[in-house]
Motif scaffolding. Structure first.
Motif, PDB file in Angstrom:
ATOM      1  N   PRO A 194       0.832  -1.210   0.000  1.00  0.00           N
ATOM      2  CA  PRO A 194       0.000   0.000   0.000  1.00  0.00           C
ATOM      3  C   PRO A 194       0.860   1.251   0.000  1.00  0.00           C
ATOM      4  CG  PRO A 194       0.072  -0.947   2.191  1.00  0.00           C
ATOM      5  CD  PRO A 194       0.807  -1.899   1.293  1.00  0.00           C
ATOM      6  N   GLU A 195       0.235   2.376  -0.245  1.00  0.00           N
ATOM      7  CA  GLU A 195       0.955   3.643  -0.217  1.00  0.00           C
ATOM      8  C   GLU A 195       1.413   3.962   1.202  1.00  0.00           C
ATOM      9  OE1 GLU A 195      -1.309   6.757  -1.933  1.00  0.00           O
ATOM     10  OE2 GLU A 195      -1.663   5.707  -3.829  1.00  0.00           O
ATOM     11  N   GLY A 196       2.566   4.584   1.274  1.00  0.00           N
ATOM     12  CA  GLY A 196       3.114   5.000   2.565  1.00  0.00           C
ATOM     13  C   GLY A 196       4.408   4.319   2.922  1.00  0.00           C
ATOM     14  N   TYR A 197       4.589   3.086   2.449  1.00  0.00           N
ATOM     15  CA  TYR A 197       5.782   2.337   2.830  1.00  0.00           C
ATOM     16  C   TYR A 197       7.048   2.921   2.199  1.00  0.00           C
ATOM     17  CZ  TYR A 197       3.124  -1.294   5.196  1.00  0.00           C
ATOM     18  OH  TYR A 197       2.324  -1.972   6.081  1.00  0.00           O
ATOM     19  N   MET A 198       6.923   3.428   0.987  1.00  0.00           N
ATOM     20  CA  MET A 198       8.092   4.034   0.339  1.00  0.00           C
ATOM     21  C   MET A 198       8.541   5.272   1.105  1.00  0.00           C
ATOM     22  SD  MET A 198       9.072   2.177  -2.165  1.00  0.00           S
ATOM     23  CE  MET A 198       8.676   0.803  -1.060  1.00  0.00           C
ATOM     24  N   SER A 199       7.583   5.992   1.677  1.00  0.00           N
ATOM     25  CA  SER A 199       7.940   7.161   2.477  1.00  0.00           C
ATOM     26  C   SER A 199       8.680   6.756   3.746  1.00  0.00           C
ATOM     27  CB  SER A 199       6.672   7.947   2.840  1.00  0.00           C
ATOM     28  OG  SER A 199       6.047   8.471   1.690  1.00  0.00           O
ATOM     29  N   ILE A 200       8.205   5.692   4.409  1.00  0.00           N
ATOM     30  CA  ILE A 200       8.889   5.201   5.613  1.00  0.00           C
ATOM     31  C   ILE A 200      10.293   4.719   5.257  1.00  0.00           C
ATOM     32  CG2 ILE A 200       8.804   3.554   7.521  1.00  0.00           C
ATOM     33  CD1 ILE A 200       5.817   3.429   7.210  1.00  0.00           C
ATOM     34  N   PHE A 201      10.392   4.050   4.111  1.00  0.00           N
ATOM     35  CA  PHE A 201      11.686   3.535   3.689  1.00  0.00           C
ATOM     36  C   PHE A 201      12.665   4.674   3.408  1.00  0.00           C
ATOM     37  CE2 PHE A 201      14.378   1.238   0.463  1.00  0.00           C
ATOM     38  CZ  PHE A 201      14.935   0.368   1.373  1.00  0.00           C
ATOM     39  N   TRP A 202      12.151   5.794   2.910  1.00  0.00           N
ATOM     40  CA  TRP A 202      13.015   6.924   2.580  1.00  0.00           C
ATOM     41  C   TRP A 202      13.368   7.744   3.818  1.00  0.00           C
ATOM     42  CZ3 TRP A 202      16.402   8.528  -0.645  1.00  0.00           C
ATOM     43  CH2 TRP A 202      16.763   9.886  -0.684  1.00  0.00           C
ATOM     44  N   ASP A 203      12.355   8.178   4.602  1.00  0.00           N
ATOM     45  CA  ASP A 203      12.615   9.021   5.764  1.00  0.00           C
ATOM     46  C   ASP A 203      11.419   8.950   6.705  1.00  0.00           C
ATOM     47  OD1 ASP A 203      13.331  10.899   7.622  1.00  0.00           O
ATOM     48  OD2 ASP A 203      13.420  12.594   6.241  1.00  0.00           O
ATOM     49  N   THR A 204      11.621   8.430   7.900  1.00  0.00           N
ATOM     50  CA  THR A 204      10.529   8.308   8.873  1.00  0.00           C
ATOM     51  C   THR A 204      10.272   9.604   9.625  1.00  0.00           C
ATOM     52  OG1 THR A 204      12.016   7.588  10.653  1.00  0.00           O
ATOM     53  CG2 THR A 204      11.082   5.858   9.224  1.00  0.00           C
ATOM     54  N   GLN A 205      11.184  10.585   9.493  1.00  0.00           N
ATOM     55  CA  GLN A 205      11.078  11.866  10.196  1.00  0.00           C
ATOM     56  C   GLN A 205      11.148  11.707  11.722  1.00  0.00           C
ATOM     57  OE1 GLN A 205      10.899  15.140   9.184  1.00  0.00           O
ATOM     58  NE2 GLN A 205      11.352  14.452   7.126  1.00  0.00           N
ATOM     59  N   SER A 206      11.814  10.652  12.193  1.00  0.00           N
ATOM     60  CA  SER A 206      11.987  10.462  13.627  1.00  0.00           C
ATOM     61  C   SER A 206      12.920  11.529  14.191  1.00  0.00           C
ATOM     62  CB  SER A 206      12.564   9.068  13.904  1.00  0.00           C
ATOM     63  OG  SER A 206      12.929   8.922  15.263  1.00  0.00           O
ATOM     64  N   ILE A 207      12.756  11.869  15.472  1.00  0.00           N
ATOM     65  CA  ILE A 207      13.656  12.839  16.100  1.00  0.00           C
ATOM     66  C   ILE A 207      15.006  12.206  16.418  1.00  0.00           C
ATOM     67  CG2 ILE A 207      11.740  14.154  17.058  1.00  0.00           C
ATOM     68  CD1 ILE A 207      12.400  12.940  19.787  1.00  0.00           C
ATOM     69  N   ILE A 208      15.117  10.884  16.254  1.00  0.00           N
ATOM     70  CA  ILE A 208      16.402  10.194  16.396  1.00  0.00           C
ATOM     71  C   ILE A 208      16.941   9.932  14.992  1.00  0.00           C
ATOM     72  CG2 ILE A 208      17.581   8.138  17.260  1.00  0.00           C
ATOM     73  CD1 ILE A 208      15.486   7.904  19.409  1.00  0.00           C
ATOM     74  N   PRO A 209      18.037  10.575  14.591  1.00  0.00           N
ATOM     75  CA  PRO A 209      18.516  10.499  13.204  1.00  0.00           C
ATOM     76  C   PRO A 209      18.773   9.085  12.699  1.00  0.00           C
ATOM     77  CG  PRO A 209      19.631  12.260  14.377  1.00  0.00           C
ATOM     78  CD  PRO A 209      18.830  11.512  15.402  1.00  0.00           C
ATOM     79  N   ALA A 210      19.256   8.183  13.557  1.00  0.00           N
ATOM     80  CA  ALA A 210      19.563   6.818  13.123  1.00  0.00           C
ATOM     81  C   ALA A 210      18.325   6.062  12.682  1.00  0.00           C
ATOM     82  CB  ALA A 210      20.269   6.051  14.245  1.00  0.00           C
ATOM     83  N   PHE A 211      17.151   6.530  13.070  1.00  0.00           N
ATOM     84  CA  PHE A 211      15.902   5.848  12.744  1.00  0.00           C
ATOM     85  C   PHE A 211      15.297   6.333  11.426  1.00  0.00           C
ATOM     86  CE2 PHE A 211      14.627   4.969  17.464  1.00  0.00           C
ATOM     87  CZ  PHE A 211      15.861   4.387  17.670  1.00  0.00           C
ATOM     88  N   ARG A 212      15.921   7.298  10.777  1.00  0.00           N
ATOM     89  CA  ARG A 212      15.256   7.990   9.672  1.00  0.00           C
ATOM     90  C   ARG A 212      15.497   7.366   8.292  1.00  0.00           C
ATOM     91  NH1 ARG A 212      15.609  14.459  10.158  1.00  0.00           N
ATOM     92  NH2 ARG A 212      14.519  14.138   8.179  1.00  0.00           N
ATOM     93  N   PHE A 213      16.726   7.353   7.826  1.00  0.00           N
ATOM     94  CA  PHE A 213      17.003   7.087   6.413  1.00  0.00           C
ATOM     95  C   PHE A 213      17.316   5.608   6.191  1.00  0.00           C
ATOM     96  CE2 PHE A 213      18.492  11.439   7.393  1.00  0.00           C
ATOM     97  CZ  PHE A 213      17.515  12.145   6.696  1.00  0.00           C
ATOM     98  N   ASN A 214      16.280   4.797   6.129  1.00  0.00           N
ATOM     99  CA  ASN A 214      16.466   3.361   5.955  1.00  0.00           C
ATOM    100  C   ASN A 214      17.085   3.016   4.594  1.00  0.00           C
ATOM    101  OD1 ASN A 214      15.236   2.050   8.426  1.00  0.00           O
ATOM    102  ND2 ASN A 214      13.521   3.318   7.788  1.00  0.00           N
TER     103      ASN A 214
END
Length: 355
Positions: A194-214
């Motif tokens: 479904p839509e949305g997973y590509m966005s999570i894969f690119w950048d989750t926008q977490s306040i912890i940088p290590a969690f962001r750019f998968n």
């Protein structure tokens, strides 16, 4: 000039079958630098300040330690390793943390690690983890909370629920890219995302940088592990066991749909990929033998399941690495004992044959 002086001493036919620790440290610094560039592109200046503070703190700790001990045997790569440790620690700290506090606490923790726990490159546990743990104790309220509850995990697709309710941002490219992938790649396996997973894969926008750019972390793994298949054993076993437990075991704990645990939520949040690439396989904290690596990676996956859960954990990754490093000590002790027994047996066999 005499004939002897014209001769050149070459190392051939001897070659290095693996890159040196120093070269790998440089690669890690470059790959982490890519994530810093992405943070700059997204104008995450607070995160960059925190990472800079921890990196400078780690470098200062290394400099102070060298001045005090006057120990320069490993200076040619210990400095770059200390920078790597500072970068990793900074990326695991929320961007809302005070850079000044991060700097001073990093200096103190790294100095303690340097002198009492084995130093930067050969410590029994990853020094970055201790820095993050101390910072978590000091400012635990600055770390985010779990994004999922028991009710959400009981759903068939928790990640989709979080996406639809705005927990993760959706970028403009998501819809078109998802459609292309569904038609060209996932259709082969008769599945779709479904839509949305590509966005999570690119950048989750977490306040912890290590969690962001998968995506960037996944690309980094190709550069770190492509030259040596053995390097993939630990992160591969870690991810395989963790994903397996999330898929088939987690529904029993949260009354979810049997054998339908949300693997993508677990993989793309909590810094799972970052942990697999940069933390779990850190030099000096892992077993030597193939079986030791398999056991270490597999147990790390089990620990991650209980520490991180099914995703969106703020500090489960850090706890996972610390416990895994402690278990690694036991595995390494067993490896050393086995090696000693093997050597004694070989010596005994040689003596019997020569008598």
């Amino acid at each position: 000039m005499s004939e002897q002086k014209k001769r050149k001493i070459l190392i051939r036919p001897f070659i290095y079958i693996n890159h040196s620790i120093g070269w790998n440290a440089i690669k890690i610094a470059i790959l982490l630098g890519i994530q810093l560039i992405l943070l700059a592109c997204t104008k995450s200046w607070s995160a960059l300040l925190v990472i800079s503070a921890s990196t400078i703190g780690a470098f200062c700790a290394e400099t102070i330690s060298n001045k005090i001990t006057k120990y320069h045997i490993q200076d040619h790569y210990s400095t770059i390793i200390s920078i790597d440790q500072g970068l990793i620690a900074g990326m695991l700290i929320p961007q809302t943390f005070s850079p000044i506090a991060v700097f001073f606490l990093t200096v103190c923790v790294m100095l303690v690690m340097k002198h009492f726990f084995g130093g930067f490159s050969y410590a029994w546990a990853n020094p970055s983890i201790f820095s993050v743990i101390v910072l978590w104790i000091v400012g635990y309220e600055l770390f985010p909370s779990f994004g999922v509850t028991t009710d959400i995990l009981a759903m068939r697709n928790p990640s989709q629920f979080l996406i639809e309710n705005g927990f993760f941002p959706i970028y403009k490219f998501d819809s078109s890219l998802t459609e292309v992938l569904n038609n060209s790649v996932f259709s082969i396996f008769k599945v779709s995302i479904p839509e949305g997973y590509m966005s999570i894969f690119w950048d989750t926008q977490s306040i912890i940088p290590a969690f962001r750019f998968n995506f960037a972390t996944l690309i980094s793994s190709l550069f770190l592990f492509s030259d040596n298949f053995v390097k993939t054993i630990i992160p591969g076993c870690f991810l395989f066991v963790y994903m397996l437990l999330v898929r088939f075991v987690s529904p029993f704990f949260f009354n979810g749909v049997m054998f339908q645990g949300d693997m993508l939520l677990a993989l793309l949040t909590s810094g799972t990929l970052f942990c697999a690439v940069f933390l779990i396989p850190w030099y000096g904290t892992v077993p030597i033998t193939i079986w030791g690596k398999i056991i270490y990676g597999s147990l790390s996956g089990v620990i991650a399941f209980f520490m991180t859960g099914c995703g969106t954990s703020p500090c489960g990754t850090v706890a996972t690495v610390l416990i895994a490093n402690i278990i690694s000590i036991i595995i390494q002790q067993y490896e050393n004992r086995t090696d000693r027994l093997r050597v004694l047996k070989m010596v005994g066999t040689y003596k019997n044959n020569t008598d």
